[in-house]
Design a protein around this motif. Sequence first.
Motif, mmCIF file in Angstrom:
data_model
loop_
_atom_site.group_PDB
_atom_site.id
_atom_site.type_symbol
_atom_site.label_atom_id
_atom_site.label_comp_id
_atom_site.label_asym_id
_atom_site.label_seq_id
_atom_site.Cartn_x
_atom_site.Cartn_y
_atom_site.Cartn_z
ATOM 1 N N ARG A 56 0.848 -1.194 0.000
ATOM 2 C CA ARG A 56 0.000 0.000 0.000
ATOM 3 C C ARG A 56 0.888 1.250 0.000
ATOM 4 N NH1 ARG A 56 -5.149 -0.714 1.662
ATOM 5 N NH2 ARG A 56 -5.178 1.135 2.984
ATOM 6 N N VAL A 57 0.672 2.143 -0.982
ATOM 7 C CA VAL A 57 1.558 3.289 -1.176
ATOM 8 C C VAL A 57 0.792 4.606 -1.064
ATOM 9 C CG1 VAL A 57 3.100 4.459 -2.813
ATOM 10 C CG2 VAL A 57 3.148 1.972 -2.623
ATOM 11 N N LEU A 58 1.394 5.564 -0.358
ATOM 12 C CA LEU A 58 0.896 6.937 -0.294
ATOM 13 C C LEU A 58 1.838 7.807 -1.112
ATOM 14 C CD1 LEU A 58 -0.281 8.992 2.735
ATOM 15 C CD2 LEU A 58 1.667 9.823 1.445
ATOM 16 N N LEU A 59 1.290 8.710 -1.922
ATOM 17 C CA LEU A 59 2.086 9.655 -2.704
ATOM 18 C C LEU A 59 1.880 11.061 -2.163
ATOM 19 C CD1 LEU A 59 1.240 8.419 -6.331
ATOM 20 C CD2 LEU A 59 3.267 7.858 -4.972
ATOM 21 N N ALA A 70 0.064 14.766 4.517
ATOM 22 C CA ALA A 70 0.616 13.409 4.442
ATOM 23 C C ALA A 70 0.321 12.584 5.687
ATOM 24 C CB ALA A 70 2.121 13.474 4.186
ATOM 25 N N VAL A 71 0.530 13.162 6.876
ATOM 26 C CA VAL A 71 0.354 12.391 8.110
ATOM 27 C C VAL A 71 -1.113 12.013 8.302
ATOM 28 C CG1 VAL A 71 0.600 12.415 10.620
ATOM 29 C CG2 VAL A 71 2.392 13.395 9.196
ATOM 30 N N GLU A 72 -2.000 12.967 8.064
ATOM 31 C CA GLU A 72 -3.437 12.698 8.210
ATOM 32 C C GLU A 72 -3.873 11.585 7.248
ATOM 33 O OE1 GLU A 72 -7.640 14.831 7.122
ATOM 34 O OE2 GLU A 72 -5.991 16.145 7.723
ATOM 35 N N ALA A 73 -3.408 11.672 5.991
ATOM 36 C CA ALA A 73 -3.762 10.654 5.003
ATOM 37 C C ALA A 73 -3.170 9.291 5.383
ATOM 38 C CB ALA A 73 -3.271 11.072 3.618
ATOM 39 N N LEU A 79 5.697 11.373 9.878
ATOM 40 C CA LEU A 79 5.152 10.084 9.431
ATOM 41 C C LEU A 79 5.760 8.930 10.226
ATOM 42 C CD1 LEU A 79 5.070 10.480 5.546
ATOM 43 C CD2 LEU A 79 3.155 9.738 6.960
ATOM 44 N N ARG A 80 7.081 8.980 10.422
ATOM 45 C CA ARG A 80 7.759 7.912 11.160
ATOM 46 C C ARG A 80 7.291 7.858 12.608
ATOM 47 N NH1 ARG A 80 9.121 3.910 9.774
ATOM 48 N NH2 ARG A 80 11.045 3.655 10.936
ATOM 49 N N ALA A 81 7.031 9.030 13.194
ATOM 50 C CA ALA A 81 6.564 9.066 14.583
ATOM 51 C C ALA A 81 5.116 8.585 14.691
ATOM 52 C CB ALA A 81 6.695 10.487 15.138
ATOM 53 N N ALA A 82 4.279 9.009 13.749
ATOM 54 C CA ALA A 82 2.848 8.684 13.811
ATOM 55 C C ALA A 82 2.552 7.261 13.363
ATOM 56 C CB ALA A 82 2.052 9.669 12.948
ATOM 57 N N LEU A 83 3.328 6.748 12.421
ATOM 58 C CA LEU A 83 3.063 5.439 11.835
ATOM 59 C C LEU A 83 4.400 4.726 11.586
ATOM 60 C CD1 LEU A 83 0.327 4.122 10.893
ATOM 61 C CD2 LEU A 83 0.987 4.795 8.577
ATOM 62 N N PRO A 84 5.022 4.192 12.628
ATOM 63 C CA PRO A 84 6.360 3.592 12.486
ATOM 64 C C PRO A 84 6.442 2.468 11.457
ATOM 65 C CG PRO A 84 5.786 3.850 14.805
ATOM 66 C CD PRO A 84 4.549 4.164 14.012
ATOM 67 N N SER A 85 5.321 1.821 11.176
ATOM 68 C CA SER A 85 5.343 0.727 10.197
ATOM 69 C C SER A 85 5.436 1.235 8.757
ATOM 70 C CB SER A 85 4.085 -0.133 10.343
ATOM 71 O OG SER A 85 2.935 0.645 10.062
#
Length: 201
Positions: free
Chosen positions: A3-6, A39-42, A69-75
């Motif tokens: 799954r990719v976010l741009l 980006a973080v919200e998405a 992003l790394r802090a909010a979603l480490p995976s």
Amino acid sequence: MIRVLLADDQALVRGALAAMLALEPDIEVVAQVGSGDEAVEAARRTRPDVALVDVQMPGKDGLAATAELRAALPSCRVVICTTFGRPGYFARAMENGAAGFVVKDSSPEHLVDTVRRVHSGLRVVDPALAAESLASGAGPLTARERDVLRQARRGGTVAEIARALSLSNGTVRNHLSSAIGKTGAGTRAEAALIAEEYGWL
């Protein structure tokens, strides 16, 4: 499926990347955003495995968004995908937790391979850029000097910069003087341009 976010402020580039990735049987683009702020919200909403993030975007830049992003979603593994392969950007991206760094003139095959390799837990960087970054060392500016130069780049007076950063006029002058000296510039505008060119801002 990967799954990719741009995250890229240029709609044409974002659309082309999405179309290219959609051709791959194991990749699904789950979100597209035009700024670092989004980006973080998405990512929280769509839970991507990999985020392809541009550096220069309105609002929060891609380097700051990478750290968030790394802090909010480490995976979620972040790949910086930028036009500007500058050593300063590379160093800051790695400091902020990016797993990959590619330039936009890379081949489509290289970008797809990077997404797959990063998703598998590897780190993928351009070897020439990594070598250049190591040779040039860390950027010389402190975090506060970068803040002051970013404000100076907008053309504000010392008093306006001081107000924006909650600093005294004297402190702003000291930071500007130090940044001018470190960049070898003659003026604060020139210092901001040099710092931008090296990717220190």
